[in-house]
Design an enzyme around this catalytic site. Structure first.
Site, PDB file in Angstrom:
ATOM      1  CE  LYS A 102      -3.956  -2.306   2.226  1.00  0.00           C
ATOM      2  NZ  LYS A 102      -4.335  -2.722   3.682  1.00  0.00           N
ATOM      3  CD  GLN A 121      -3.831  -4.229   6.636  1.00  0.00           C
ATOM      4  OE1 GLN A 121      -3.849  -3.639   5.840  1.00  0.00           O
ATOM      5  NE2 GLN A 121      -3.952  -5.565   6.181  1.00  0.00           N
ATOM      6  CG  ASP A 150     -10.236  -0.018   4.979  1.00  0.00           C
ATOM      7  OD1 ASP A 150      -9.810  -0.561   3.872  1.00  0.00           O
ATOM      8  OD2 ASP A 150      -9.206  -0.054   5.913  1.00  0.00           O
TER       9      ASP A 150
HETATM   10  N1  GUN Z   1      -7.142  -6.711   5.990  1.00  0.00           N
HETATM   11  C1  GUN Z   1      -7.114  -7.441   5.144  1.00  0.00           C
HETATM   12  N2  GUN Z   1      -7.770  -6.685   4.266  1.00  0.00           N
HETATM   13  C2  GUN Z   1      -7.887  -5.284   4.598  1.00  0.00           C
HETATM   14  C3  GUN Z   1      -8.616  -4.245   4.083  1.00  0.00           C
HETATM   15  O1  GUN Z   1      -8.964  -4.090   2.805  1.00  0.00           O
HETATM   16  N3  GUN Z   1      -8.383  -3.086   4.915  1.00  0.00           N
HETATM   17  C4  GUN Z   1      -7.819  -3.167   6.219  1.00  0.00           C
HETATM   18  N4  GUN Z   1      -7.948  -2.100   7.050  1.00  0.00           N
HETATM   19  N5  GUN Z   1      -7.485  -4.194   6.645  1.00  0.00           N
HETATM   20  C5  GUN Z   1      -7.398  -5.342   5.696  1.00  0.00           C
END
Ligand code: GUN
Length: 297
Positions: A54, A98, A121
């Protein structure tokens, strides 16, 4: 005849390039770059990989990335204080915490603390609620990416039968809402569904998001169905070629003899998630700066 392979990787690359160009225009208009803050608590290896990719993607898209790595034993109070600081920080347009968080932390309380206008998100209940009642808000990245692939492939989804397998807050439920919003007839199937194969066989569109390797079999599919495979499962270490291979929730080889189009794993839905995250961050930045969003973002 073998199904068409839906190339999510190529689609995601185009989306990222488009967002990158528009992010450069945002910088000119706003006098600053769009910014995404990513918070990682602890040492989960998969999360570390995601956070690193990311971070790279954000920079490549002409945005600022603010990475906050906190120790495994971080307290709820300290994590909430960081979220509050990021909410108040004008250089931060989007906040991503995350998941999963270490077990002693309350992920729902942390998500609830994020300013919904920075919740790129789409996990905050304000955004889940907006999606449920058809208002504009942030939509979780993976299901929104799946919708983009479906719209690109099929155009108008009105009246189509869609079956979503899986009912998570992150994928299954928002996916069903998006399909409903696009006028599909939607069924959400899950581990207690009776005759899952029979339910899936009705579907023109199958979205598999259960997290079980190759669970959806070719003879569950209606001939000509469009199949979106959200699963990313690593096969247990075995002998030879199978060893540690990444597979989806759909038994790809045989399924591609029945479906008309199907996403591969890897290279299907996976790359869409980060591309949509970048897109959501740029939308947040335009809103935050009080500027009109460009067309087609
Ligand atoms: N963990 C796995 N996929 C995601 C996601 O799309 N966003 C976040 N914040 N955590 C994750």
């Amino acid at each position: 005849m073998a199904a068409d392979r839906i190339d999510g990787k190529a689609f995601a690359e185009k989306l990222r390039a488009r967002v990158g160009e528009q992010a450069a225009k945002f910088e000119q208009a706003a006098g600053r770059k769009a910014g995404l803050a990513v918070v990682l608590v602890g040492e989960d290896p998969a999360s570390q990989v995601y956070v690193r990719s990311k971070g790279k993607a954000v920079l490549a898209a002409n945005m600022n990335g603010f990475e906050h790595r906190l120790a495994e034993d971080t307290s709820q109070e300290d994590l909430l204080a960081l979220v509050e600081a990021l909410n108040a920080d004008d250089a931060v347009d989007g906040i991503l915490v995350q998941l999963p968080l270490p077990a002693h932390l309350d992920d729902q309380a942390v998500i609830a603390a994020i300013d919904p206008d920075k919740d790129v998100d789409g996990f905050h209940i304000a955004n889940a609620g907006r999606l449920a009642v058809g208002q504009t808000g942030f939509v979780p990245c993976t299901p929104l990416g799946c919708m983009m692939l479906l719209a690109d492939r099929l155009g108008d989804l009105s009246g189509m039968e869609a079956v979503v397998i899986g009912r998570s807050n992150i994928v299954g439920k928002p996916m069903a809402q998006l399909l409903l919003d696009a006028n599909a007839t939607v069924t959400i199937a899950h581990s207690r569904t009776k005759d899952l194969a029979g339910v899936v066989r009705r579907a023109d569109i199958v979205v598999a998001a259960v997290g079980r390797a190759e669970m959806v079999k070719a003879d569950w599919l209606k001939p000509g169905a469009t199949v979106i495979d959200v699963g990313i499962n690593r096969l247990p270490a075995g002998e030879g070629e199978e060893r540690g291979r990444l597979v989806g929730d759909v038994d790809y080889g045989p399924a591609s003899e029945v479906a008309s189009a199907i996403t591969p794993v890897p290279g299907g839905v996976g790359p869409m998630t980060i591309a949509v995250l970048l897109r959501n961050t740029l939308v947040a930045a335009y809103n935050h700066a009080g500027l009109d969003q460009p067309e087609g973002l």
